[in-house]
Design an enzyme around this catalytic site. Structure first.
Site, PDB file in Angstrom:
ATOM      1  N   LYS A 186       0.837  -1.204   0.000  1.00  0.00           N
ATOM      2  CA  LYS A 186       0.000   0.000   0.000  1.00  0.00           C
ATOM      3  C   LYS A 186       0.874   1.257   0.000  1.00  0.00           C
ATOM      4  O   LYS A 186       1.602   1.506   0.966  1.00  0.00           O
ATOM      5  CB  LYS A 186      -0.893   0.039   1.241  1.00  0.00           C
TER       6      LYS A 186
ATOM      7  N   GLU B  75      10.976   0.762   9.587  1.00  0.00           N
ATOM      8  CA  GLU B  75      11.958   1.820   9.296  1.00  0.00           C
ATOM      9  C   GLU B  75      11.250   3.132   9.594  1.00  0.00           C
ATOM     10  O   GLU B  75      10.326   3.518   8.885  1.00  0.00           O
ATOM     11  CB  GLU B  75      12.401   1.710   7.839  1.00  0.00           C
TER      12      GLU B  75
ATOM     13  N   CYS C 199      13.927  10.430   6.032  1.00  0.00           N
ATOM     14  CA  CYS C 199      13.983   9.883   7.394  1.00  0.00           C
ATOM     15  C   CYS C 199      15.393  10.005   7.978  1.00  0.00           C
ATOM     16  O   CYS C 199      15.561  10.168   9.179  1.00  0.00           O
ATOM     17  CB  CYS C 199      13.527   8.438   7.398  1.00  0.00           C
TER      18      CYS C 199
ATOM     19  N   GLU D  56      11.704  15.179  15.313  1.00  0.00           N
ATOM     20  CA  GLU D  56      11.845  15.125  13.855  1.00  0.00           C
ATOM     21  C   GLU D  56      10.941  16.177  13.213  1.00  0.00           C
ATOM     22  O   GLU D  56       9.733  16.193  13.444  1.00  0.00           O
ATOM     23  CB  GLU D  56      11.449  13.731  13.353  1.00  0.00           C
TER      24      GLU D  56
HETATM   25  P1  NAI Z   1       2.403   7.923   8.499  1.00  0.00           P
HETATM   26  O1  NAI Z   1       3.258   7.026   9.315  1.00  0.00           O
HETATM   27  O2  NAI Z   1       1.003   8.203   8.993  1.00  0.00           O
HETATM   28  O3  NAI Z   1       2.244   7.316   7.021  1.00  0.00           O
HETATM   29  C1  NAI Z   1       3.037   6.305   6.452  1.00  0.00           C
HETATM   30  C2  NAI Z   1       2.164   5.215   5.870  1.00  0.00           C
HETATM   31  O4  NAI Z   1       1.431   4.578   6.912  1.00  0.00           O
HETATM   32  C3  NAI Z   1       1.125   5.688   4.869  1.00  0.00           C
HETATM   33  O5  NAI Z   1       0.999   4.719   3.846  1.00  0.00           O
HETATM   34  C4  NAI Z   1      -0.150   5.722   5.702  1.00  0.00           C
HETATM   35  O6  NAI Z   1      -1.335   5.568   4.942  1.00  0.00           O
HETATM   36  C5  NAI Z   1       0.038   4.541   6.613  1.00  0.00           C
HETATM   37  N1  NAI Z   1      -0.714   4.585   7.868  1.00  0.00           N
HETATM   38  C6  NAI Z   1      -1.193   5.670   8.529  1.00  0.00           C
HETATM   39  N2  NAI Z   1      -1.812   5.290   9.670  1.00  0.00           N
HETATM   40  C7  NAI Z   1      -1.723   3.930   9.727  1.00  0.00           C
HETATM   41  C8  NAI Z   1      -2.150   2.952  10.676  1.00  0.00           C
HETATM   42  N3  NAI Z   1      -2.807   3.287  11.791  1.00  0.00           N
HETATM   43  N4  NAI Z   1      -1.865   1.658  10.428  1.00  0.00           N
HETATM   44  C9  NAI Z   1      -1.178   1.296   9.329  1.00  0.00           C
HETATM   45  N5  NAI Z   1      -0.763   2.178   8.390  1.00  0.00           N
HETATM   46  C10 NAI Z   1      -1.021   3.482   8.592  1.00  0.00           C
HETATM   47  O7  NAI Z   1       3.169   9.255   8.273  1.00  0.00           O
HETATM   48  P2  NAI Z   1       2.556  10.719   7.949  1.00  0.00           P
HETATM   49  O8  NAI Z   1       1.384  11.005   8.831  1.00  0.00           O
HETATM   50  O9  NAI Z   1       2.323  10.794   6.499  1.00  0.00           O
HETATM   51  O10 NAI Z   1       3.765  11.651   8.375  1.00  0.00           O
HETATM   52  C11 NAI Z   1       3.902  12.060   9.725  1.00  0.00           C
HETATM   53  C12 NAI Z   1       5.345  12.159  10.129  1.00  0.00           C
HETATM   54  O11 NAI Z   1       5.944  10.869  10.082  1.00  0.00           O
HETATM   55  C13 NAI Z   1       6.206  12.984   9.225  1.00  0.00           C
HETATM   56  O12 NAI Z   1       6.106  14.333   9.511  1.00  0.00           O
HETATM   57  C14 NAI Z   1       7.572  12.431   9.528  1.00  0.00           C
HETATM   58  O13 NAI Z   1       8.073  13.011  10.699  1.00  0.00           O
HETATM   59  C15 NAI Z   1       7.300  10.963   9.750  1.00  0.00           C
HETATM   60  N6  NAI Z   1       7.547  10.169   8.528  1.00  0.00           N
HETATM   61  C16 NAI Z   1       8.671   9.413   8.455  1.00  0.00           C
HETATM   62  C17 NAI Z   1       8.959   8.712   7.286  1.00  0.00           C
HETATM   63  C18 NAI Z   1      10.178   7.895   7.160  1.00  0.00           C
HETATM   64  O14 NAI Z   1      10.651   7.695   6.039  1.00  0.00           O
HETATM   65  N7  NAI Z   1      10.721   7.348   8.215  1.00  0.00           N
HETATM   66  C19 NAI Z   1       8.099   8.794   6.111  1.00  0.00           C
HETATM   67  C20 NAI Z   1       6.901   9.556   6.311  1.00  0.00           C
HETATM   68  C21 NAI Z   1       6.664  10.229   7.480  1.00  0.00           C
END
Ligand code: NAI
Ligand code: MG
Length: 504
Positions: free
Chosen positions: A208, A282, A316, A414
């Site tokens: 996804k 990750e 990240c 972050e």
């Molecule tokens: P997120 O962790 O909510 O989104 C990442 C993925 O997880 C997306 O595909 C989303 O649809 C999915 N997701 C969201 N809630 C979920 C749940 N309860 N169960 C399973 N999957 C779920 O990240 P978001 O809200 O887009 O970004 C928030 C913060 O997270 C950013 O500001 C950043 O600090 C961090 N982040 C870190 C990343 C990394 O590469 N380590 C990438 C994206 C965000």
């Protein structure tokens, strides 16, 4: 050539974020700049997309809009997979598992190889689509993301029939059906990091993409179809966090792999632990970048720029905490100001753009909240980039803070944006203890002329990746992953394969 054509614009002075006098390095009088060099190839985008399940496209259902964050214009309507559709995808992957895992490994390799070739052939289209959907500059999607995507598939195609050599003395077998949830900062690259090793090891997948950047993953489904990948081996479903949560709680997955926020990672870890599902995570970071006084300062400044302003800082492993040895602090800050002022912020489709659009309004709000916090907690902002930001879209001028204390929020949390916090240190011991003083442990950078110092410091840093005299360099054969709240498990290299096999 438009790329190199020079245009003549008037020099400008901008106000800083407080509206007071800016300290930016505005060239006196006339300012020379590049003429616009926009990417002109048009890419076809369907008005609506369904899910790719069992080798077929479903009818679009309960759709939401994915937009171009640089223009706020809608790109397409994307389907939200229900729990029932997650279940259908898991069943398709389960049915495909037996035949796929029993295929001679060299045949599996051929499919993965074909995917890599097709990615190369369609690379321009993929780069444009990635830039439109995510806001990242075209020169990054074209020169970094998409070439790395192809490399990941090529690299893992090579491993498929050599797994026995990767794990001497043990017999590897596939784990089974993998549920893979990825973020929006490197949309197609994260899909490649997840799918390529899983397929090479004989697993089947339900992947996804993030809700703001689904288009290239859907294109990848098309590519899987084009190369004749057996149905059900790769299923791509779209949706928001609810679809992700439905995946995390589905009992049909043998393994879950997630890249994204630490907050969601913890929820997925809970769901997986309750069923004993294998898991790799990750997550975020607050990576330290350490510059010693014996470093080549000009190169280090390039590394700092690459470390935090690459991909708008939405990385990240961004080098978001800069530790500078005290006696060179003023010199580094002065050089950084000049270099920062030269970055071009604007249209991501322009080949001259260095810093593109922030991925979403939510992300921009988060970055702005941290910038305001940095100022209210007493750090000094250096908002020296003279770019005029477009009137629509989500934009943040790259900036940095000095006078940052370790207790400041911008030094601890972050930000995930083009915002750097600069701190200083006197001795290597102090640099190490300050760098490690974080709940994260994803990456770190060291700049010094002394090889022995590199080995000594790298050994003591609690970070999954340590770059020395460089930063943000990736290769499919290098493992990537973190310690502490940055997650566990590695992606890439032999270590990354380990996450997709059972060993007997
Ligand atoms: P997120 O962790 O909510 O989104 C990442 C993925 O997880 C997306 O595909 C989303 O649809 C999915 N997701 C969201 N809630 C979920 C749940 N309860 N169960 C399973 N999957 C779920 O990240 P978001 O809200 O887009 O970004 C928030 C913060 O997270 C950013 O500001 C950043 O600090 C961090 N982040 C870190 C990343 C990394 O590469 N380590 C990438 C994206 C965000
Ligand atoms: Mg989008």
């Amino acid at each position: 050539m438009t790329d190199t054509q020079l245009a003549h614009t008037n020099g400008s002075t901008t106000l800083d974020r407080n509206g007071s006098t800016a300290d930016h390095i505005a060239p006196p009088g006339v300012r020379w700049n590049y003429a616009a060099a926009p990417e002109t190839v048009k890419v076809t985008i369907e008005p609506r997309y369904g899910h790719y399940i069992n080798g077929d496209w479903t009818k679009p259902n309960s759709t939401f809009t994915t937009e171009n964050p640089a223009t706020q214009k809608p790109l397409s309507e994307i389907s939200n997979a229900s729990a029932a559709q997650v279940d259908t995808a898991v069943k398709a992957a389960r049915a495909a598992l037996g035949p796929w895992s029993k295929l001679p490994a060299k045949e599996r390799a051929k499919y993965i190889f074909r995917i890599a070739r097709r990615i190369q052939e369609r690379s321009r289209e993929l780069a444009i689509l990635e830039t439109m959907d995510s806001g990242k500059p075209i020169k990054e999607s074209r020169d970094v993301d998409i070439p790395l995507v192809a490399q990941h598939f090529f690299y893992h195609a090579g491993w498929a029939d050599k797994l026995a050599y990767a794990f001497p003395g043990a017999t590897p077998s596939p784990i089974g059906v993998c549920g893979q949830i990825i973020p929006w900062n490197f949309p197609l690259l994260m899909a490649a990091w997840k799918l390529a090793p899983a397929l090479a090891c004989g697993n089947t997948c339900v992947l996804k993409p993030a809700e703001t950047t689904p288009l290239t993953a859907l294109r990848l489904a098309e590519i899987c179809h084009e190369v004749g990948l057996p149905k059900g081996v790769v299923n791509i479903i779209t949706g928001d966090g609810r679809t992700g949560a439905a995946m995390a709680s589905h009992p049909g997955f043998d393994k879950l792999a997630f890249t994204g926020s630490t907050e969601v990672g913890k929820k997925i870890a809970l769901a997986a632990a309750s069923r004993g599902t294998k898991l790799t995570l990750e997550l975020g970071g607050k990576s330290p970048h350490i510059i010693f006084d014996d470093a080549s300062i000009d190169q280090a400044v390039e590394g700092i720029i690459q470390g935090i302003y690459f991909n708008q800082g939405e990385v990240c492993c961004a080098g978001s905490r800069l530790f500078v040895q005290e006696n060179i602090l003023d010199q580094v800050v002065a050089k950084l100001k000049i270099r920062l002022a030269s970055l071009r912020v604007g249209d991501p489709m322009d080949k001259n753009t260095d810093v593109g659009a922030v991925n979403s309004k939510a992300q921009l709000d988060q970055i702005n909240r941290y910038i305001a916090l940095g100022q209210s907690e007493g750090a000094q902002i250096h908002d020296v980039n003279p770019s005029t930001l477009p009137s629509s879209g989500y934009w943040c001028r790259p900036c940095f803070f000095t006078g940052v204390q370790p207790s400041h929020t911008i030094a601890r949390e972050e930000i995930f944006g083009p915002v750097l916090s600069i701190l200083s240190f006197r001795t290597p011991e102090e640099a190490i203890s300050r760098a490690n003083n974080t709940p994260y442990g994803l990456a770190a950078g060291i700049w010094t002329d002394k090889g022995s110092k590199i080995f000594e410091i790298a050994r003591k840093l609690k970070a999954g990746v340590v770059w020395c005299n460089t930063y943000n360099k990736f290769d499919p054969s290098s493992p990537f992953g973190g310690f502490k709240e940055s997650g566990f498990g590695r992606e890439g290299g032999v270590q990354g394969l380990r996450a997709y096999v059972n060993l007997h």
